[in-house]
Design a protein around this motif. Structure first.
Motif, PDB file in Angstrom:
ATOM      1  N   ILE A 142       0.849  -1.176   0.054  1.00 26.33           N
ATOM      2  CA  ILE A 142       0.015   0.060  -0.169  1.00 26.33           C
ATOM      3  C   ILE A 142       0.914   1.427  -0.053  1.00 26.33           C
ATOM      4  CG2 ILE A 142      -2.076  -1.165   0.931  1.00 26.33           C
ATOM      5  CD1 ILE A 142      -0.999   0.119   3.740  1.00 26.33           C
ATOM      6  N   ASP A 143       2.164   1.273   0.079  1.00 28.24           N
ATOM      7  CA  ASP A 143       3.152   2.377   0.172  1.00 28.24           C
ATOM      8  C   ASP A 143       3.330   2.508  -1.335  1.00 28.24           C
ATOM      9  OD1 ASP A 143       4.381  -0.188   0.164  1.00 28.24           O
ATOM     10  OD2 ASP A 143       5.951   0.722   0.258  1.00 28.24           O
ATOM     11  N   GLN A 144       2.887   1.629  -2.220  1.00 22.56           N
ATOM     12  CA  GLN A 144       3.160   2.152  -3.768  1.00 22.56           C
ATOM     13  C   GLN A 144       1.787   2.689  -4.294  1.00 22.56           C
ATOM     14  OE1 GLN A 144       4.827  -1.195  -5.965  1.00 22.56           O
ATOM     15  NE2 GLN A 144       5.967  -1.816  -3.994  1.00 22.56           N
ATOM     16  N   PRO A 145       2.022   3.736  -5.139  1.00 18.65           N
ATOM     17  CA  PRO A 145       0.901   4.472  -5.720  1.00 18.65           C
ATOM     18  C   PRO A 145       0.051   3.578  -6.833  1.00 18.65           C
ATOM     19  CG  PRO A 145       3.011   5.366  -6.920  1.00 18.65           C
ATOM     20  CD  PRO A 145       3.592   4.354  -5.621  1.00 18.65           C
ATOM     21  N   VAL A 210       2.228  -8.192  -2.860  1.00 16.21           N
ATOM     22  CA  VAL A 210       1.816  -7.985  -4.435  1.00 16.21           C
ATOM     23  C   VAL A 210       1.674  -6.263  -4.451  1.00 16.21           C
ATOM     24  CG1 VAL A 210       0.667  -9.816  -4.684  1.00 16.21           C
ATOM     25  CG2 VAL A 210      -0.704  -8.113  -3.945  1.00 16.21           C
ATOM     26  N   SER A 211       2.391  -5.690  -5.653  1.00 18.87           N
ATOM     27  CA  SER A 211       2.094  -4.344  -5.862  1.00 18.87           C
ATOM     28  C   SER A 211       0.764  -3.934  -6.524  1.00 18.87           C
ATOM     29  CB  SER A 211       3.270  -3.849  -6.798  1.00 18.87           C
ATOM     30  OG  SER A 211       3.293  -4.071  -8.050  1.00 18.87           O
ATOM     31  N   PRO A 212       0.496  -2.574  -6.846  1.00 18.15           N
ATOM     32  CA  PRO A 212      -0.420  -2.192  -7.675  1.00 18.15           C
ATOM     33  C   PRO A 212      -0.163  -2.581  -9.267  1.00 18.15           C
ATOM     34  CG  PRO A 212       0.130  -0.345  -6.309  1.00 18.15           C
ATOM     35  CD  PRO A 212       1.109  -1.350  -6.001  1.00 18.15           C
ATOM     36  N   LEU A 213      -1.272  -2.663  -9.865  1.00 17.58           N
ATOM     37  CA  LEU A 213      -0.995  -2.949 -11.203  1.00 17.58           C
ATOM     38  C   LEU A 213      -0.303  -1.689 -12.008  1.00 17.58           C
ATOM     39  CD1 LEU A 213      -4.291  -4.941 -11.876  1.00 17.58           C
ATOM     40  CD2 LEU A 213      -2.124  -6.010 -12.519  1.00 17.58           C
ATOM     41  N   ARG A 214       0.463  -1.956 -12.979  1.00 17.72           N
ATOM     42  CA  ARG A 214       1.227  -0.938 -13.722  1.00 17.72           C
ATOM     43  C   ARG A 214       1.250  -1.521 -15.382  1.00 17.72           C
ATOM     44  NH1 ARG A 214       6.520  -1.773  -9.955  1.00 17.72           N
ATOM     45  NH2 ARG A 214       4.651  -1.763  -8.656  1.00 17.72           N
ATOM     46  N   PRO A 215       1.492  -0.550 -16.039  1.00 19.37           N
ATOM     47  CA  PRO A 215       1.537  -1.117 -17.666  1.00 19.37           C
ATOM     48  C   PRO A 215       2.860  -2.026 -17.911  1.00 19.37           C
ATOM     49  CG  PRO A 215       1.122   1.557 -17.345  1.00 19.37           C
ATOM     50  CD  PRO A 215       1.759   0.844 -15.875  1.00 19.37           C
TER      51      PRO A 215
END
Length: 219
Positions: A142-145, A210-215
């Motif tokens: 959650i620390d990642q945008p 797991v991180s947020p999704l990114r392109p």
């Protein structure tokens, strides 16, 4: 004798010339028009037109009569609809270990013929052959945008799946058979074979994140 006859004629001509010159100088006839006539005549194009002497382009709209055309704003394109589970295919990238960390890319590919979008975190569960979870749920970074990812047909989005090598922390482990990946805001999951070996099943150490999704594909 001859001079006496010519002199009166010369004086008469001078008198006529003097009268003509005086008549022209008062502005009533001949020569340039008087200043008052120029001031009261038809206004010039420069005075009545835009500043700088430019003239308006007749092909441009004139708005409400102010002389300045105003183009109508184009309506904003609607945002792509959310990607549904049925629009996507899930896959697992290769491990890229480093500094005691295992690092995989969870990839979601738009296999539909339409553009759609994803926002947020995928749901992830390590399961056995029967589809039952064998580890606690991975944590979210959650620390990642977070960002909205727009996927054209065939495009990818990825989430980083990482955890400390369980051999370093000495925790008990399990070897899952598959990952269940659920796209954001969906309830139906996609199954991906797990090829990453042992993972922690204690929830105390080496817990995957797991991180947020990114392109992109994370390759």
């Amino acid at each position: 004798m001859t001079l006496r006859r010519i002199l009166p004629a010369v004086l008469a001509c001078c008198a006529v010339l003097t009268a003509c010159t005086s008549h022209s100088a008062d502005g009533t006839s001949g020569g340039a028009p008087p200043t008052s006539a120029a001031a009261t005549g038809t206004p010039s194009a420069t005075a009545s037109g835009p500043a700088g002497g430019d003239t308006a382009d007749p092909s441009e709209p004139t708005g409400t009569g102010t002389g300045t055309g105003t183009a109508a704003a184009s309506p904003a394109a609607p945002a792509p609809k959310r990607c549904r589970t049925s629009d996507l295919k899930a896959s697992l990238g290769s491990d890229h270990p480093g500094a005691g960390q295992e690092n995989f890319a969870l990839v979601l590919t738009n296999r539909s013929p339409r553009t759609c979008s994803l926002y947020g975190f995928p749901g992830v569960a390590f399961v056995d052959g029967a589809g039952d979870a064998v580890t606690p749920d991975p944590e979210r970074a959650i620390d990642q945008p977070q960002q909205r990812v727009t996927l054209a047909p065939g495009a990818d989005a990825w989430s980083a799946l990482s955890y400390t090598d369980p051999a370093i922390t000495g925790v008990t482990t399990v070897t899952p058979q598959a990952l269940l990946v659920t796209p954001p805001d969906e309830t139906t999951s996609l199954s991906v074979p797990w090829t990453g070996g042992k993972v922690s099943n204690t929830g105390k150490a080496s817990v995957p994140r797991v991180s947020p999704l990114r392109p992109g594909s994370g390759a």
